[in-house]
Design an enzyme around this catalytic site. Sequence first.
Site, PDB file in Angstrom:
ATOM      1  N   GLU A 148     -64.019  -7.679 -13.352  1.00  0.00           N
ATOM      2  CA  GLU A 148     -62.698  -7.490 -12.784  1.00  0.00           C
ATOM      3  C   GLU A 148     -61.614  -8.227 -13.556  1.00  0.00           C
ATOM      4  O   GLU A 148     -61.832  -9.301 -14.108  1.00  0.00           O
ATOM      5  CB  GLU A 148     -62.696  -7.950 -11.321  1.00  0.00           C
ATOM      6  CG  GLU A 148     -63.714  -7.193 -10.482  1.00  0.00           C
ATOM      7  CD  GLU A 148     -63.561  -7.459  -8.997  1.00  0.00           C
ATOM      8  OE1 GLU A 148     -62.410  -7.557  -8.521  1.00  0.00           O
ATOM      9  OE2 GLU A 148     -64.579  -7.564  -8.315  1.00  0.00           O
ATOM     10  N   ASP A 149     -60.425  -7.613 -13.565  1.00  0.00           N
ATOM     11  CA  ASP A 149     -59.195  -8.272 -13.995  1.00  0.00           C
ATOM     12  C   ASP A 149     -59.306  -8.834 -15.412  1.00  0.00           C
ATOM     13  O   ASP A 149     -59.046 -10.018 -15.654  1.00  0.00           O
ATOM     14  CB  ASP A 149     -58.839  -9.402 -13.027  1.00  0.00           C
ATOM     15  CG  ASP A 149     -58.590  -8.915 -11.610  1.00  0.00           C
ATOM     16  OD1 ASP A 149     -58.970  -7.790 -11.291  1.00  0.00           O
ATOM     17  OD2 ASP A 149     -57.998  -9.687 -10.823  1.00  0.00           O
TER      18      ASP A 149
ATOM     19  N   CYS B  28     -56.802  -3.043  -8.911  1.00  0.00           N
ATOM     20  CA  CYS B  28     -58.157  -2.551  -8.691  1.00  0.00           C
ATOM     21  C   CYS B  28     -58.272  -1.296  -7.835  1.00  0.00           C
ATOM     22  O   CYS B  28     -58.966  -0.350  -8.210  1.00  0.00           O
ATOM     23  CB  CYS B  28     -59.029  -3.662  -8.115  1.00  0.00           C
ATOM     24  SG  CYS B  28     -58.334  -4.474  -6.664  1.00  0.00           S
TER      25      CYS B  28
ATOM     26  N   ASP C  99     -62.050  -3.470 -15.034  1.00  0.00           N
ATOM     27  CA  ASP C  99     -61.389  -2.489 -14.180  1.00  0.00           C
ATOM     28  C   ASP C  99     -59.887  -2.373 -14.397  1.00  0.00           C
ATOM     29  O   ASP C  99     -59.270  -1.425 -13.913  1.00  0.00           O
ATOM     30  CB  ASP C  99     -61.715  -2.738 -12.693  1.00  0.00           C
ATOM     31  CG  ASP C  99     -61.132  -4.038 -12.135  1.00  0.00           C
ATOM     32  OD1 ASP C  99     -60.622  -4.856 -12.914  1.00  0.00           O
ATOM     33  OD2 ASP C  99     -61.197  -4.212 -10.905  1.00  0.00           O
TER      34      ASP C  99
END
Length: 625
Positions: free
Chosen positions: A35-36, A74, A235
Amino acid sequence: MRFLSTLTGLGVACTLAAAAAMAVERPNILWLTWEDAGPQLGAYGDAYATTPNLDALASRGMRYRRVWSTAPVCAPARTAIISGMYPASIGAEHMRSDVPMRAGTRMYPELLREAGYHCSNNSKEDYNLRKPPGVWDESSPRAHWRNRAPGQPFFAIFNYTESHESQTRRRPHTIVHDPARAPVPPYQPDEPEVREGWAQYYDQVSVVDRRVKAALDELEEAGLAGDTIVFAYADHGPGLPRGKRMACDSGLRVPLIVHFPERWRHLAPREYAVGGESPRLVGFVDLAPTVLSLAGVRPPDWMQGRAFAGPHQTRPPGWLFGSRARMDERIDLVRAATDGRYVYVRNYLPHLPHGQRVAYLFQTPMTQAWHRRFEEGTLSPIQRAFWEPRAPEELYDLESDPHETVNLAESGPHRSVLERFRRVHRRQVLSIGDLGFLPEAEMLARTGEGSPGDLVAAGRYDVWTVFRAAELAAGRGMEAVSRLRRMTGHGDSAVRYWAATGLHLRGVEAVRAGREALRGLLGDGSGSVRVAAAEALAWHGDATDRAEAIRVLAQDSDLGRSEYLVAVAALNALDRLKDREALPLEALRALPTRPEGVSGRMSDYVERLLERVRKPEAGSLKPEA
């Protein structure tokens, strides 16, 4: 009878054998996601990164040079993945929204399961779409490919949260990467909090790298590495200010590494080269059709992406598209496109800064330090830009300006490039039936019990008419004022919304020219129109206009009288005013904060906004006289 029974038994056995053979002939597919995070990996040439395992995977596979996540946050990014469609085409681009799927469409794991795959997701979903039953065999922290039937091919996702925005600001934290060596981009100030933020981000990406190694080792130990195609990607961009939530290359670009073992090399992208790099443009809408293609399933026509591997792979696209809409409690509308070299950004609410005050974003020490410097007036023009009103159009050349700091939209030599992107952008809006040009509350009101994705087909959204109104509104020229004033009487409420917005964007002179029309809109049947007209008058009207406009905004902030998203819009408008003396603070303090019938994922937005509006020092913009 015994003969027939024998034949029947042989038939069943042959069917089962054929099914087993089909299963054996299909690859396992493993997605390792985190993520991120942007392409801050050694494999992408980042010398500050410590990612030996992802780098090794890239050396055995292939990395993609230019991949966009479709949305820089997200939930809409994952919506694009699970559906194979642009979130803006199905009304699912707003953060933490919850809308039904378009009629006749399905989530891609459903199609994989029908093809015989065991589909597991470990474990984040976070879609802006309502998930029908039967999407996954397993979706939980315990989901695993090991839980499939013997001989069954698997599609498995493992999502790593260590690099999430919340983890790159978590305290206490022992910094591993040297902050003195952190690659601070030129658009951020060189402050200790900024360097420490980048160092901690790289630390957390290194943790993800170790998780990737563990997942690949597990596959190897099970003897399945030679049977499994591996994708590794993030993502959306880094969970730092001007990364996450920013609809440009710094917020949309992610790494993507693919590895095809020798057995399944015939399914690889045509340009696949071990240790190589693909120039193909890839967007997140392409992931669903690609995984279906690898499983031998023809992607359905309603998917808007293109398969880049498997028997159904297509020619490369010429463009990638990204978008920004409501980010938690803050409303916005941005569209972006790239051809791999240039990035085009169209801001339809250019009076708002990229760095709107999203409560979650402002928990980050880097954000606080950067904004503090902005308020002190000590930033360079490039560093101030994140906090200031935007140009309606932005154009960047990634070859000469990889950090996107020099806007070429007004550059004469780049006029033809700008015109080309304008045409491509308009074609994209019309081809997907982009719903973002309807205010969110208006979109849901028109939808009723169905899906926003069906509004165009149902004749309840004239995308061309509304889009033209938005284009006219989001410009600068005063020559459009007379047209905007006439549009305030249009039969489509979305056109009236854009008319009021366009007058507001042009300032005092335009609002005075359209004063009577705007005052008439204060009683409009559409809450979105009322709020847009009231904000224009609150900023640029006389004292009488301001008082009446603020009264309307306060009234529409009341959850006892207004739809939830109308209240969100009204509170955003109030929060942008700095003239707090005119606000009915006592009445605002008495307003309800928790709605009924609103998804828990977005139920605290009114509460956050009311907390801001009730504070005398909370405003960030000053209305013109």
